[in-house]
Scaffold this motif. Structure first.
Motif, PDB file in Angstrom:
ATOM      1  N   UNK A  14       0.814  -1.215   0.000  1.00  0.00           N
ATOM      2  CA  UNK A  14       0.000   0.000   0.000  1.00  0.00           C
ATOM      3  C   UNK A  14       0.843   1.257   0.000  1.00  0.00           C
ATOM      4  N   UNK A  15       1.947   1.237   0.726  1.00  0.00           N
ATOM      5  CA  UNK A  15       2.832   2.403   0.768  1.00  0.00           C
ATOM      6  C   UNK A  15       3.516   2.635  -0.572  1.00  0.00           C
ATOM      7  N   UNK A  16       3.914   1.568  -1.225  1.00  0.00           N
ATOM      8  CA  UNK A  16       4.511   1.710  -2.565  1.00  0.00           C
ATOM      9  C   UNK A  16       3.495   2.288  -3.542  1.00  0.00           C
ATOM     10  N   UNK A  17       2.246   1.833  -3.456  1.00  0.00           N
ATOM     11  CA  UNK A  17       1.197   2.389  -4.322  1.00  0.00           C
ATOM     12  C   UNK A  17       0.997   3.871  -4.035  1.00  0.00           C
ATOM     13  N   UNK A  18       0.990   4.260  -2.760  1.00  0.00           N
ATOM     14  CA  UNK A  18       0.837   5.668  -2.400  1.00  0.00           C
ATOM     15  C   UNK A  18       2.010   6.492  -2.914  1.00  0.00           C
ATOM     16  N   UNK A  19       3.216   5.959  -2.809  1.00  0.00           N
ATOM     17  CA  UNK A  19       4.397   6.662  -3.298  1.00  0.00           C
ATOM     18  C   UNK A  19       4.332   6.869  -4.809  1.00  0.00           C
ATOM     19  N   UNK A  20       3.922   5.844  -5.537  1.00  0.00           N
ATOM     20  CA  UNK A  20       3.807   5.973  -6.992  1.00  0.00           C
ATOM     21  C   UNK A  20       2.720   6.988  -7.357  1.00  0.00           C
ATOM     22  N   UNK A  21       1.583   6.947  -6.653  1.00  0.00           N
ATOM     23  CA  UNK A  21       0.516   7.917  -6.920  1.00  0.00           C
ATOM     24  C   UNK A  21       1.009   9.348  -6.715  1.00  0.00           C
ATOM     25  N   UNK A  77       1.513  12.411   3.002  1.00  0.00           N
ATOM     26  CA  UNK A  77       0.533  11.445   2.497  1.00  0.00           C
ATOM     27  C   UNK A  77       1.155  10.050   2.460  1.00  0.00           C
ATOM     28  N   UNK A  78       2.383   9.942   1.993  1.00  0.00           N
ATOM     29  CA  UNK A  78       3.044   8.642   1.898  1.00  0.00           C
ATOM     30  C   UNK A  78       3.393   8.099   3.286  1.00  0.00           C
ATOM     31  N   UNK A  79       3.971   8.935   4.137  1.00  0.00           N
ATOM     32  CA  UNK A  79       4.382   8.494   5.464  1.00  0.00           C
ATOM     33  C   UNK A  79       3.170   8.106   6.308  1.00  0.00           C
ATOM     34  N   UNK A  80       2.124   8.921   6.260  1.00  0.00           N
ATOM     35  CA  UNK A  80       0.929   8.613   7.047  1.00  0.00           C
ATOM     36  C   UNK A  80       0.180   7.405   6.500  1.00  0.00           C
ATOM     37  N   UNK A  81       0.277   7.161   5.198  1.00  0.00           N
ATOM     38  CA  UNK A  81      -0.321   5.944   4.651  1.00  0.00           C
ATOM     39  C   UNK A  81       0.337   4.721   5.274  1.00  0.00           C
ATOM     40  N   UNK A  82       1.652   4.714   5.340  1.00  0.00           N
ATOM     41  CA  UNK A  82       2.359   3.607   5.983  1.00  0.00           C
ATOM     42  C   UNK A  82       1.947   3.481   7.442  1.00  0.00           C
ATOM     43  N   UNK A  83       1.914   4.590   8.145  1.00  0.00           N
ATOM     44  CA  UNK A  83       1.553   4.569   9.562  1.00  0.00           C
ATOM     45  C   UNK A  83       0.147   3.997   9.764  1.00  0.00           C
ATOM     46  N   UNK A  84      -0.815   4.472   8.997  1.00  0.00           N
ATOM     47  CA  UNK A  84      -2.191   3.996   9.168  1.00  0.00           C
ATOM     48  C   UNK A  84      -2.363   2.556   8.687  1.00  0.00           C
ATOM     49  N   UNK A  85      -1.624   2.151   7.674  1.00  0.00           N
ATOM     50  CA  UNK A  85      -1.703   0.753   7.247  1.00  0.00           C
ATOM     51  C   UNK A  85      -1.185  -0.196   8.326  1.00  0.00           C
ATOM     52  N   UNK A  86      -0.180   0.241   9.049  1.00  0.00           N
ATOM     53  CA  UNK A  86       0.345  -0.580  10.130  1.00  0.00           C
ATOM     54  C   UNK A  86      -0.606  -0.565  11.325  1.00  0.00           C
ATOM     55  N   UNK A  87      -1.216   0.591  11.599  1.00  0.00           N
ATOM     56  CA  UNK A  87      -2.065   0.726  12.774  1.00  0.00           C
ATOM     57  C   UNK A  87      -3.472   0.175  12.592  1.00  0.00           C
ATOM     58  N   UNK A  88      -3.998   0.208  11.377  1.00  0.00           N
ATOM     59  CA  UNK A  88      -5.359  -0.281  11.167  1.00  0.00           C
ATOM     60  C   UNK A  88      -5.391  -1.794  11.317  1.00  0.00           C
ATOM     61  N   UNK A  89      -6.310  -2.309  12.089  1.00  0.00           N
ATOM     62  CA  UNK A  89      -6.309  -3.742  12.386  1.00  0.00           C
ATOM     63  C   UNK A  89      -6.773  -4.634  11.242  1.00  0.00           C
TER      64      UNK A  89
END
Length: 164
Positions: A14-21, A77-89
């Protein structure tokens, strides 16, 4: 945990997709193209323009602070995407590879990332206001809602394994 794992994780994908976007559609070249070749009064034109929301730029006519704030939004946007992907259960609790909870967790992570990135970046503007922060957060969440399904699909393909 091996560094050469052949499976990609849901947060990593998901983070790679966000980075590419952000890198592709937030670029100044895409912004120029979309401004010249789309009509904002059509659904397709509106969506293509929305893709450019976390824009990053290199413009010498803007003040340094405005350039940094614009780039900060794209980075957040990219950093918080990683953070929320890790935190979301959802992606953490999914036992099977490719469950629908991974899709919704990736999508939700991008909505939250867009909203919070805009909110935090607004605090660094020259004259920040509470109303401006709320409007920016709404725009970021709108971006995440209509574009985040791409991150959700990327997260859907990620594998969430057990630790040995």
């Amino acid at each position: 945990m091996a560094l050469g794992n052949r499976y990609k994780t849901a947060p990593g994908a998901g983070t790679i997709a966000a980075l590419v976007l952000v890198l592709v559609f937030g670029s100044p070249w895409y912004g120029d193209w979309v401004a010249d070749n789309t009509n904002e009064n059509t659904a397709g034109g509106w969506w293509l323009r929305l893709l450019h929301w976390p824009a990053w730029q290199f413009d010498s006519s803007d003040s340094l602070r405005d350039v940094v704030v614009g780039d900060l939004k794209a980075i957040l946007v990219v950093v918080l995407t990683l953070l929320f992907l890790v935190l979301l259960p959802g992606s953490q609790l999914a036992r099977a590879r490719g469950t629908i909870s991974q899709f919704f967790a990736g999508w939700a992570a991008y909505i939250f990332a867009g909203g919070f990135a805009a909110l935090l970046a607004t605090l660094f503007l020259t004259n920040p206001s509470l109303l401006g922060a709320f409007r920016a957060a709404g725009t970021g969440a709108q971006y995440g809602l209509f574009v985040g399904w791409i991150v959700g699909l990327a997260s859907l393909g990620g594998w969430r394994g057990t630790r040995s």
